[in-house]
Design a protein around this motif. Structure first.
Motif, short mmCIF file in Angstrom:
data_model
loop_
_atom_site.label_atom_id
_atom_site.label_comp_id
_atom_site.label_asym_id
_atom_site.label_seq_id
_atom_site.Cartn_x
_atom_site.Cartn_y
_atom_site.Cartn_z
N PHE A 1 -3.18 -4.51 6.22
CA PHE A 1 -3.25 -5.46 5.12
C PHE A 1 -1.85 -5.88 4.69
O PHE A 1 -1.55 -7.07 4.58
CB PHE A 1 -4.01 -4.87 3.93
CG PHE A 1 -3.98 -5.75 2.72
CD1 PHE A 1 -4.72 -6.93 2.68
CD2 PHE A 1 -3.20 -5.44 1.61
CE1 PHE A 1 -4.69 -7.77 1.57
CE2 PHE A 1 -3.14 -6.27 0.50
CZ PHE A 1 -3.89 -7.43 0.48
N THR A 2 -0.97 -4.91 4.46
CA THR A 2 0.41 -5.23 4.10
C THR A 2 1.06 -6.12 5.14
O THR A 2 1.62 -7.17 4.83
CB THR A 2 1.26 -3.95 3.96
OG1 THR A 2 0.91 -3.28 2.74
CG2 THR A 2 2.75 -4.26 3.90
N ARG B 1 -0.17 -9.64 5.31
CA ARG B 1 -0.22 -10.41 4.08
C ARG B 1 1.14 -10.76 3.48
O ARG B 1 1.28 -11.82 2.86
CB ARG B 1 -1.04 -9.63 3.03
CG ARG B 1 -1.39 -10.43 1.76
CD ARG B 1 -2.15 -11.68 2.09
NE ARG B 1 -2.65 -12.40 0.93
CZ ARG B 1 -3.05 -13.66 0.97
NH1 ARG B 1 -3.01 -14.34 2.11
NH2 ARG B 1 -3.51 -14.27 -0.11
N LEU C 1 -3.40 -5.68 -5.19
CA LEU C 1 -3.99 -6.99 -4.90
C LEU C 1 -3.65 -7.96 -6.04
O LEU C 1 -3.46 -7.54 -7.18
CB LEU C 1 -5.52 -6.88 -4.80
CG LEU C 1 -6.11 -5.92 -3.75
CD1 LEU C 1 -7.64 -5.92 -3.88
CD2 LEU C 1 -5.70 -6.33 -2.34
N LEU D 1 -8.49 -8.16 2.91
CA LEU D 1 -8.61 -6.70 2.90
C LEU D 1 -9.97 -6.28 3.45
O LEU D 1 -10.05 -5.37 4.28
CB LEU D 1 -8.43 -6.16 1.47
CG LEU D 1 -8.60 -4.66 1.31
CD1 LEU D 1 -7.55 -3.90 2.13
CD2 LEU D 1 -8.51 -4.24 -0.16
N VAL E 1 -3.45 0.58 -3.06
CA VAL E 1 -3.15 -0.77 -2.57
C VAL E 1 -3.09 -1.73 -3.75
O VAL E 1 -3.80 -1.54 -4.75
CB VAL E 1 -4.20 -1.22 -1.51
CG1 VAL E 1 -5.59 -1.35 -2.12
CG2 VAL E 1 -3.79 -2.52 -0.82
N LEU F 1 -4.95 -0.30 5.43
CA LEU F 1 -4.03 -0.72 4.36
C LEU F 1 -2.69 -1.16 4.92
O LEU F 1 -2.11 -2.15 4.46
CB LEU F 1 -3.85 0.42 3.34
CG LEU F 1 -5.12 0.90 2.62
CD1 LEU F 1 -4.77 1.88 1.51
CD2 LEU F 1 -5.93 -0.27 2.06
N HIS G 1 0.82 -1.21 0.00
CA HIS G 1 0.00 0.00 0.00
C HIS G 1 0.86 1.26 0.00
O HIS G 1 2.05 1.22 0.32
CB HIS G 1 -0.89 0.02 1.24
CG HIS G 1 -0.11 0.30 2.49
ND1 HIS G 1 0.80 -0.60 3.02
CD2 HIS G 1 -0.06 1.39 3.29
CE1 HIS G 1 1.35 -0.09 4.10
NE2 HIS G 1 0.85 1.13 4.29
N ASP H 1 -6.70 -12.25 -1.04
CA ASP H 1 -6.34 -10.85 -0.73
C ASP H 1 -7.61 -10.04 -0.46
O ASP H 1 -7.67 -9.24 0.48
CB ASP H 1 -5.63 -10.18 -1.93
CG ASP H 1 -4.20 -10.66 -2.12
OD1 ASP H 1 -3.69 -11.37 -1.24
OD2 ASP H 1 -3.61 -10.32 -3.16
N CYS H 2 -8.62 -10.25 -1.33
CA CYS H 2 -9.88 -9.51 -1.16
C CYS H 2 -10.53 -9.87 0.17
O CYS H 2 -10.96 -8.98 0.92
CB CYS H 2 -10.85 -9.83 -2.30
SG CYS H 2 -10.28 -9.23 -3.90
#
Lengths: 441, 441
Positions: free
Chosen positions: B336-337, B340, B293, B318, B291, B333, B285, B314-315
């Motif tokens: 998320f990073t 993930r 994906l 997120l 971001v 975000l 992000h 990923d979806c």
């Protein structure tokens, strides 16, 4: 880019690469050296630079102002007849001077046997000498994003964020990595005092502090350029002049009076710590049209002092290949990639590893023992037992070979260790048994 | 990009991310799923695609036309209520059907215990279902290089050569690598015959040949899409139809009549083998503005069948983060990073490793033994002993955890092996000694 074909004339006497138009992108150390080499061979060379001509520019923040010149760089300079001029004003550094947390110092010579040393050179001076050898300020061409130019060969010497590489990265089969480390660096200054160096001049000074460190290299004007390297987190935790002074009193107590509190505070807070990254790619060329040299091909963290030296060695290698009789440019560039990428990747890795060594291992007893063993063996077998640091800095042995050498040495030392241990065990047991027998009698 | 600030409303009941304008770049599988998720949450979403709308397009050469849907993809589809629709036309694949060099086949079920399986789905169909759920052909926006658009958040779902990532790569601290493998792939086809599949439909067919391989997945129209993977060198050595037929007679004798000589020759020579690459980066992000994906964030070689599944996951991840109460978009975000990247890097590595397993190891006795042990232990301890392939394909366990699990299992098996060996040795010795004693009597 012109699509003019490069064909072998195959006369078997001289290089069969016809004299082409070459555009060298970037007039830094590697770019100006590459341009000089091409020009000396009779090529039409245009040297492009998007910054101001360094000869008329103020010092640029964020590019270290002095550098450690070692064997690879020296040989590349010698090839264009500039080694003596550079060495005449360079400051030899015979070893590391380690500063412990209490301010005590100790010396580890780089090479107690053959007395080889590193040379501290000013980036600006070196760049000027290289440019002056071939270019007036007028003949340097500005490099702009939207400008158009034609050339048979583009030589990308435009550094870690290379625009030339940015085009090549889109090609199928172009392997690439960029890796930032979680440590940044900031440059400080220990000024001259009464026109004298404030510390012994002929050493690379290191303050190893495990997870961070500080180093200092001497300058011509008797100042030292000091580089503080540490995690960004540690930088950002220092918010006020008071925090800064406390930090220096705790970790760099002997350096504080040399830096000067006022100057330190000014220098520290006027700029942000700079990022450090490692860049690897492969191939370095595109057909006969483009080639990458120096940081554009292999940027590395600065902890082995090999960034500039490796970039200059790129030039030595490239021109030794181009000088081969009967070779075509596309084959020459392919051969350059194939004979260079493993070594370039190796020195990127070594540079990363040396950060650990410099900030942490230099303090340890095991490191000192190994250094002693290496030095002793080097003294007795100077052509056989070349320690890693020495082969990297004081020879032109391919970097990958330096690592292979080190592995072979590790193995021998391990075997000797086991042999000695077994010998001691056997002797010990024998003595014990003999003792028992004596006791029996 | 709009500089509108994203601020927490902090009501503590619902997600505090205000409804922003979102530009999803790329209307492939991940992009259309992401757009659907944003739209269902009430965001203003613009979905951009630079190719023709897949619903009106002919099949694009070089993007595999069927894919193996597994647990992660299924759950992501279930979250938008589309799993049943997709599964209703998908073809279950219960295991690998291995074809040896003589044409003999054997079956290795993916999951003999709980009967889970992969589903072969058509890329075009899946993409259409996802698009139809939210977009008419008219509402899809063309994505052009020079076009300008405004959005609060850019979601880069634009694949391995992502234009969004191309911008982010210039940011300090953005780690990135692209690595091409020396193998390419080419798609062939085993057509239906008399409106029937020419091979058993409910398997993923593999022809492992050490340094290369061929696989086949069933299609709705009773054909198989066949993917030939091998070093570019091997591709380029096949210059004539004669070379090609000799190659297939030697290595894929049972597949040749199914492919049909004429069709094989046409398919093979009409297109060039495609490159395969692995892409890793970190972070995914940029502040609260962008971001990445799917393949834009982590392209991988196709040998674990997880590229699409990981992108869809990923979806899931997120939106599970965005749905947290009180979270701001920049924090979401970042989270998320952070939650993930290790898993994405892990599946990239696993995919690379599985290429070796598929083309080589599947044939080996040790592989079969391990498979048997894994299956047996899985049967008795279905919640504890989940083999690597099963945890990757049939659970949503984080990829990194799947690998950690495997290491733990390796250790246990190694210990059991040593225990059994020691036991056998002790028993053997005891029996031998007893025998000696018997002999004495």
């Amino acid at each position: 880019m012109s699509e003019k074909l490069v064909q072998s004339t195959g006369n078997g006497l001289h290089s069969s690469i016809p004299k082409l138009n070459v555009a060298v992108i970037g007039a830094g150390l590697v770019g100006s050296l590459a341009a000089l080499n091409f020009a000396r061979k009779g090529y039409e060379v245009d040297l492009y630079e998007y910054r101001q001509d360094i000869r008329t520019a103020e010092l640029v923040q964020g590019r270290s102002i002095n550098l450690a010149l070692s064997q690879r760089g020296r040989e590349a300079l010698a090839e264009v007849g500039l080694e003596d001029e550079i060495l005449s004003t360079a400051i030899p550094m015979r070893g590391r001077m380690l500063h412990d947390i209490k301010g005590n110092t100790s010396i580890v010579l780089y090479d107690p046997c053959t007395k080889q040393c590193l040379y501290s050179v000013g980036r600006k001076h070196l760049n000027e000498v290289l440019l002056n050898a071939g270019y007036t300020s007028k003949s340097l061409k500005p490099f702009q994003e939207d400008a158009e130019a034609k050339a048979d060969l583009i030589v990308g010497c435009d550094g870690a964020f290379s625009a030339v590489r940015q085009q090549m990265i889109k090609n199928y089969g172009f392997n690439f990595s960029q890796e930032y480390i979680e440590h940044g660096y900031l440059e400080l200054c220990i000024p001259a005092k009464n026109n004298e160096f404030q510390m012994p001049a002929n050493y690379l000074h290191i303050w190893p502090r495990d997870t961070f460190m500080m180093i200092a290299l001497p300058n011509q004007d008797k100042s030292f350029t000091v580089t503080l390297s540490m995690p960004f987190k540690v930088f950002s935790d220092i918010k006020t002049p008071k925090d800064l002074l406390e930090f220096f009193i705790k970790y760099y107590v002997d350096a504080l009076p040399l830096l000067g509190e006022e100057r330190l505070i000014k220098d520290f807070f006027k700029s942000k710590p700079q990022y450090l990254l490692s860049i690897k790619c492969n191939p370095y060329h595109y057909k006969s049209k483009a080639v990458l040299l120096g940081d554009a091909a292999h940027a590395m963290v600065p902890y082995y002092g090999q960034g500039m030296n490796a970039g200059m060695e790129d030039c030595s290698l490239l021109f030794s290949i181009i000088n081969q009789t009967g070779i075509t440019l596309d084959k020459a560039l392919l051969q350059f990639t194939e004979s260079r990428w493993r070594d370039a990747h190796a020195i990127c890795d070594l540079a990363m590893y040396n950060y650990v060594e410099m900030r942490d291992l230099t303090k340890r007893v095991t490191f000192k023992c190994r250094k002693f063993l290496d030095t002793t063996l080097f003294r007795f077998f100077p052509t056989i037992w070349v320690p890693l640091y020495n082969s990297v800095s004081f020879t032109t042995m391919p970097y990958n070979k330096c690592i292979a050498n080190r592995k072979w040495q590790d193995k021998i030392l391990r075997n000797i260790f086991y042999a000695v241990l077994s010998g001691a065990l056997v002797t010990g047991t024998a003595l014990y048994v003999m003792n028992l027998q004596n006791f029996d009698r």
